[in-house]
Design a protein around this motif. Structure first.
Motif, PDB file in Angstrom:
ATOM      1  N   LEU A 270       1.059  -1.002  -0.193  1.00 42.09           N
ATOM      2  CA  LEU A 270      -0.068  -0.178  -0.570  1.00 42.09           C
ATOM      3  C   LEU A 270       1.366   1.498  -0.110  1.00 42.09           C
ATOM      4  O   LEU A 270       1.878   1.352   0.514  1.00 42.09           O
ATOM      5  CB  LEU A 270      -0.790   0.189   1.643  1.00 42.09           C
ATOM      6  N   GLY A 274      -1.628   5.528   2.475  1.00 44.92           N
ATOM      7  CA  GLY A 274      -2.354   5.005   1.369  1.00 44.92           C
ATOM      8  C   GLY A 274      -3.994   3.765   2.368  1.00 44.92           C
ATOM      9  O   GLY A 274      -3.611   3.643   3.530  1.00 44.92           O
ATOM     10  N   PHE A 275      -4.961   3.571   1.691  1.00 41.48           N
ATOM     11  CA  PHE A 275      -6.211   3.365   1.967  1.00 41.48           C
ATOM     12  C   PHE A 275      -5.268   2.488   2.322  1.00 41.48           C
ATOM     13  O   PHE A 275      -5.257   1.241   1.220  1.00 41.48           O
ATOM     14  CB  PHE A 275      -7.652   3.257   1.178  1.00 41.48           C
ATOM     15  N   GLY A 310      -8.545   1.066  -5.698  1.00 50.17           N
ATOM     16  CA  GLY A 310      -7.891   1.353  -4.062  1.00 50.17           C
ATOM     17  C   GLY A 310      -5.902   0.305  -4.378  1.00 50.17           C
ATOM     18  O   GLY A 310      -5.786   0.689  -5.212  1.00 50.17           O
ATOM     19  N   SER A 311      -5.270  -0.455  -3.846  1.00 49.08           N
ATOM     20  CA  SER A 311      -3.949  -0.980  -3.991  1.00 49.08           C
ATOM     21  C   SER A 311      -3.984  -2.057  -4.222  1.00 49.08           C
ATOM     22  O   SER A 311      -3.207  -3.030  -4.397  1.00 49.08           O
ATOM     23  CB  SER A 311      -3.438  -0.958  -2.621  1.00 49.08           C
ATOM     24  N   GLU A 349      -9.204   3.736 -10.482  1.00 45.29           N
ATOM     25  CA  GLU A 349      -8.846   3.898  -8.992  1.00 45.29           C
ATOM     26  C   GLU A 349      -7.849   5.580  -9.655  1.00 45.29           C
ATOM     27  O   GLU A 349      -7.201   5.392 -10.358  1.00 45.29           O
ATOM     28  CB  GLU A 349      -7.690   2.913  -8.283  1.00 45.29           C
ATOM     29  N   ALA A 354      -1.507   4.401  -5.451  1.00 43.34           N
ATOM     30  CA  ALA A 354      -2.484   3.630  -5.027  1.00 43.34           C
ATOM     31  C   ALA A 354      -3.009   2.961  -6.342  1.00 43.34           C
ATOM     32  O   ALA A 354      -2.105   1.695  -6.552  1.00 43.34           O
ATOM     33  CB  ALA A 354      -4.160   3.709  -5.049  1.00 43.34           C
TER      34      ALA A 354
END
Length: 465
Positions: A270, A274-275, A310-311, A349, A354
């Motif tokens: 991540l 990051g989330f 996201g990632s 994304e 990400a």
């Protein structure tokens, strides 16, 4: 002595602001407060449990009305003694005083009521909610966001007190895992001499060592930079990154990227700050269920689109079975493509960092797919998409919901951390001819009112044109 006022009719009148009253707590609401009724009017009372008889100071200026808990007159069977000494002052675990089974029942009811209200569906017509309990109720978090503030020459590190900006200093947080738990006690020394305040994200990095992301509004003395450099240089921390308010670039030490165990058991990168879900075990359950619910019985391999990817916490399972690009002519070592379970996989994304991690995570697993850097809430749904999976932020995905309703997709899997915005978006998607087939709750945040849910929808009819 509780104050009781009566109208001429004999009905019980609502107490004025600042007066005291007793009431019974009937349920827990989204946001964490208990819900009771006084003179037929709903009152929200934080720090209560279902079944409690409580004495409150009543505030009728709020909408809905709120009561400040003065004492528990008669505790319910669902009230427990919090194991943490900071539970009454820290805003981190708002349900630590509630029995775990009651927490799960409340989460289930909050999801059900939110969906029923926003979609005009009767609660009885919704599918039963499958709840996935958390493997651990303490020590489960592999990441957390702390708050730090310089006060009178010292830096306090902890969490914000409920409904205020005050900092409750916490030297040991019971819900943090062993690798990051010591940081709340260590960071005040690291930040000594700082001026201002900031957010501090702590998480796992390379080899399970902690990484620290500092977003600071103020000044940091040279000693702080030296502390960060020394900790990463000797390997105590995997990395650190500091972003000063107004600075063009962040300063990095070591490798500040978060590294967790993905749902497939392999490392997952991540970006710094990051989330990521708070629990690796819970995130694995979430990803596995999302992938299973995305399955489509079909005579041909489906095209799958993931929004807000996201990632790649979900992608590393969703992309399995996507066809890989053909090997270059004359290549000997390249493996032959397996029979695809998917016709294609596309991930959307917005965050560039990400996206970079997503591509790296897919490549490390030999997974193929098209990764698009774009706003998923505005990106069109491809005409050939059969399955859409989305995991938007707390604000939901109103744009994506409208696009899905108008698309030709046959299955939608919506992962959400907010029942209200989930329900709002479901109301839009349902107008496209879908019906809800599955609702699941994953206990990613034990001891808190936060909820993670998954809803699967299947198209029952074509959208109206």
């Amino acid at each position: 002595m509780k104050a009781v006022h009566r109208r001429a009719s004999g009905a019980r009148a609502r107490p004025r602001t600042g007066e005291r009253a007793q009431l019974r707590i009937d349920a827990l609401a989204a946001g964490g407060a208990g819900v009771g009724r006084l003179a037929g009017e709903v009152v929200f009372v934080p720090a209560t449990a279902p079944g409690d008889l409580v004495e409150v100071e009543f505030d009728r200026s709020a909408r809905p009305a709120r009561g400040r808990l003065l004492r528990v007159v008669e505790p319910s069977a669902d009230r427990v003694a919090p194991p943490c000494r900071f539970a009454d002052t820290c805003g981190g675990c708002d349900w630590m005083h509630v029995r775990l089974e009651a927490q799960q029942a409340a989460h289930e009811q909050i999801i059900r009521q939110a969906i029923a209200r926003a979609t005009s569906l009767a609660e009885a017509d919704l599918p039963s909610i499958r709840v996935h309990p958390a493997p651990l109720s303490l020590g489960y978090r592999s990441r957390a966001r702390l708050f730090a503030r310089a006060e009178r020459g010292e830096v306090r590190v902890g969490y914000r007190a409920p409904r205020t900006h005050a900092v409750v200093a916490v030297d040991r947080c019971l819900v943090l895992g062993d690798a990051i738990a010591p940081l709340s006690g260590e960071l005040p020394g690291v930040l000594r001499g700082a001026m201002g305040e900031g957010d501090v994200l702590v998480s796992h990095g390379a080899s399970g060592r902690p990484v620290v992301e500092i977003q600071w509004r103020g000044q940091l003395p040279p000693a702080v930079w030296k502390q960060l450099d020394e900790r990463t240089a000797r390997g105590a921390w995997a990395g650190a990154r500091v972003t000063l308010d107004g600075a063009r670039e962040a300063a990095s030490f070591g490798d500040p990227r978060t590294t967790i165990v993905g749902a497939d058991g392999s490392p997952l990168l991540l970006p710094p700050g990051g989330f990521g879900q708070p629990s690796e075990e819970g995130a694995a359950v979430l990803a596995c269920r999302a992938a299973e619910l995305a399955h489509l019985d079909s005579t041909r391999p489906p095209h799958l689109v993931e929004l807000f990817a996201g990632s790649g916490t979900l992608s590393v399972l969703l992309a399995r079975g996507a066809p890989r690009p053909a090997a270059p002519a004359g290549s000997v070592d390249a493996p032959a493509p397996a029979s695809p379970g998917l016709a294609s996989f596309t991930a959307v994304e917005l965050s560039p960092e990400a996206v970079a991690c997503l591509r790296q995570n897919l490549a490390a697993r030999g997974l193929a797919g098209k990764v698009i850097e774009a706003d998923a809430d505005e990106h069109p749904i491809p005409a050939r998409a059969d399955v859409v999976v989305l995991d938007p932020p707390r604000g939901g995905a109103p744009g994506a919901a409208r696009a899905i309703a108008a698309s030709a997709a046959r299955v939608v899997v919506y992962v959400s951390c907010d029942p209200a915005t989930l329900a709002r978006d479901l109301g839009v998607i349902l107008r496209g001819g879908f019906e809800i087939t599955d609702i699941e709750a994953v206990e990613l945040f034990p001891q808190t009112s936060h909820i993670e849910s998954i809803v699967r929808l299947s198209r029952a009819r074509r959208p109206a044109r």
